[in-house]
Design a protein around this motif. Sequence first.
Motif, short mmCIF file in Angstrom:
data_model
loop_
_atom_site.label_atom_id
_atom_site.label_comp_id
_atom_site.label_asym_id
_atom_site.label_seq_id
_atom_site.Cartn_x
_atom_site.Cartn_y
_atom_site.Cartn_z
N LEU A 63 0.78 -1.02 -0.09
CA LEU A 63 -0.26 0.16 0.35
C LEU A 63 0.37 0.90 0.25
CD1 LEU A 63 -2.61 -0.85 2.34
CD2 LEU A 63 -3.00 -0.67 0.21
N LEU A 64 2.17 1.04 0.19
CA LEU A 64 2.89 2.71 0.46
C LEU A 64 3.75 2.96 -0.42
CD1 LEU A 64 4.77 2.10 4.15
CD2 LEU A 64 2.33 3.87 3.15
N VAL A 65 3.95 1.35 -1.45
CA VAL A 65 5.16 1.57 -1.99
C VAL A 65 4.42 0.96 -4.05
CG1 VAL A 65 7.37 0.23 -3.15
CG2 VAL A 65 7.27 0.98 -1.24
N GLY A 66 3.37 0.27 -3.95
CA GLY A 66 2.81 0.26 -4.77
C GLY A 66 1.91 1.53 -5.91
N PRO A 67 1.54 2.23 -4.65
CA PRO A 67 0.59 3.22 -6.03
C PRO A 67 2.13 4.64 -6.23
CG PRO A 67 -0.28 3.50 -3.90
CD PRO A 67 0.68 1.88 -3.58
N LEU A 68 3.03 4.63 -5.87
CA LEU A 68 4.79 5.19 -6.17
C LEU A 68 4.65 5.40 -7.79
CD1 LEU A 68 6.77 4.92 -3.87
CD2 LEU A 68 5.11 6.77 -4.08
N PRO A 69 4.61 4.63 -8.39
CA PRO A 69 4.54 4.65 -10.49
C PRO A 69 3.61 5.23 -10.18
CG PRO A 69 5.48 2.32 -9.05
CD PRO A 69 5.05 2.86 -8.14
N LEU A 70 3.15 5.33 -9.98
CA LEU A 70 1.59 5.81 -11.08
C LEU A 70 1.56 7.34 -10.36
CD1 LEU A 70 -1.30 3.54 -9.47
CD2 LEU A 70 -1.11 3.78 -11.96
N VAL A 71 1.76 7.59 -9.20
CA VAL A 71 1.98 8.81 -8.49
C VAL A 71 3.55 10.14 -9.49
CG1 VAL A 71 3.19 10.69 -6.86
CG2 VAL A 71 1.24 8.32 -6.49
N PHE A 72 4.70 8.98 -10.00
CA PHE A 72 5.38 9.52 -10.30
C PHE A 72 4.86 9.84 -11.88
CE2 PHE A 72 8.71 7.64 -6.73
CZ PHE A 72 7.80 8.25 -5.90
N ALA A 78 8.12 16.75 -12.20
CA ALA A 78 8.54 16.38 -10.52
C ALA A 78 10.12 15.68 -9.90
CB ALA A 78 7.46 16.86 -9.74
N ARG A 79 11.01 16.20 -10.59
CA ARG A 79 12.51 14.37 -10.56
C ARG A 79 12.55 15.17 -9.20
NH1 ARG A 79 12.53 10.98 -13.85
NH2 ARG A 79 13.23 10.98 -15.31
N ARG A 80 12.71 16.34 -8.67
CA ARG A 80 12.89 16.56 -7.22
C ARG A 80 11.86 15.70 -6.14
NH1 ARG A 80 15.30 22.40 -6.96
NH2 ARG A 80 16.79 22.13 -8.18
N LEU A 81 10.35 15.95 -6.86
CA LEU A 81 9.70 15.47 -5.99
C LEU A 81 9.89 13.68 -4.91
CD1 LEU A 81 6.41 15.71 -4.42
CD2 LEU A 81 5.60 14.95 -6.62
N GLU A 82 10.04 13.20 -6.65
CA GLU A 82 10.63 11.80 -6.59
C GLU A 82 11.54 11.39 -5.48
OE1 GLU A 82 11.74 10.59 -10.17
OE2 GLU A 82 9.11 10.83 -11.21
N TRP A 83 12.72 12.50 -5.45
CA TRP A 83 13.62 11.98 -4.71
C TRP A 83 12.94 12.29 -3.23
CZ3 TRP A 83 17.24 8.98 -5.57
CH2 TRP A 83 17.57 8.59 -6.35
N ALA A 84 11.95 13.32 -3.58
CA ALA A 84 11.83 13.95 -1.72
C ALA A 84 10.53 12.77 -1.11
CB ALA A 84 11.28 15.47 -1.92
N VAL A 85 10.08 12.46 -1.83
CA VAL A 85 8.72 11.32 -2.03
C VAL A 85 9.74 10.02 -0.73
CG1 VAL A 85 7.46 9.44 -2.16
CG2 VAL A 85 7.26 11.41 -2.83
N LEU A 86 10.69 9.54 -2.08
CA LEU A 86 11.33 9.19 -1.57
C LEU A 86 12.38 8.36 -0.54
CD1 LEU A 86 12.72 6.82 -5.74
CD2 LEU A 86 11.09 5.83 -4.09
N GLY A 87 12.77 9.97 -0.50
CA GLY A 87 14.50 10.01 0.35
C GLY A 87 13.42 10.22 2.03
N PHE A 88 12.54 11.02 1.64
CA PHE A 88 12.03 11.29 3.02
C PHE A 88 10.52 11.20 3.38
CE2 PHE A 88 14.68 14.83 1.76
CZ PHE A 88 15.80 14.49 2.72
N GLY A 89 9.63 10.73 2.40
CA GLY A 89 8.69 10.60 2.77
C GLY A 89 8.27 9.04 2.69
N LEU A 90 9.60 7.95 2.24
CA LEU A 90 8.92 6.70 2.67
C LEU A 90 9.60 6.05 3.29
CD1 LEU A 90 7.54 4.45 0.96
CD2 LEU A 90 9.57 4.17 -0.45
#
Length: 119
Positions: A63-72, A78-90
């Motif tokens: 549930l946490l990781v599955g929807p991330l490819p759809l969000v990206f 938003a490349r910085r958003l991807e790194w922020a979500v992966l680095g700090f949000g996940l």
Amino acid sequence: MPQDPTERRVVVTGPPRRARRAFGYYRPRTEIDEQTTLGHTYVRSLMRIQLRTGLIVFAILMLLVGPLPLVFAAAPDARRLEWAVLGFGLYPPLVLLARWYVRRAERNERDFVRLVEDR
């Protein structure tokens, strides 16, 4: 019908209530060591609860990781958003989930040991 004066009262007693376990009693640890059906059931119950815990963690992880490819994919610029979500949000939820899993697995094993050692 009058009672015969020669009849005596009979006292019926059982084993003392605080007596130790019967001679034929096997402790759960013995059942496991001898690989009896009951011992197999004890071990299987531990394996089942550990599997259930693992499946719960896996479902939460999906549930946490599955929807991330759809969000990206929805925000390709938003490349910085991807790194922020992966680095700090996940990572914080993953660390908390791993911590919960380890504590739960250890608690399951402690409960199993208590059951086996008959405490």
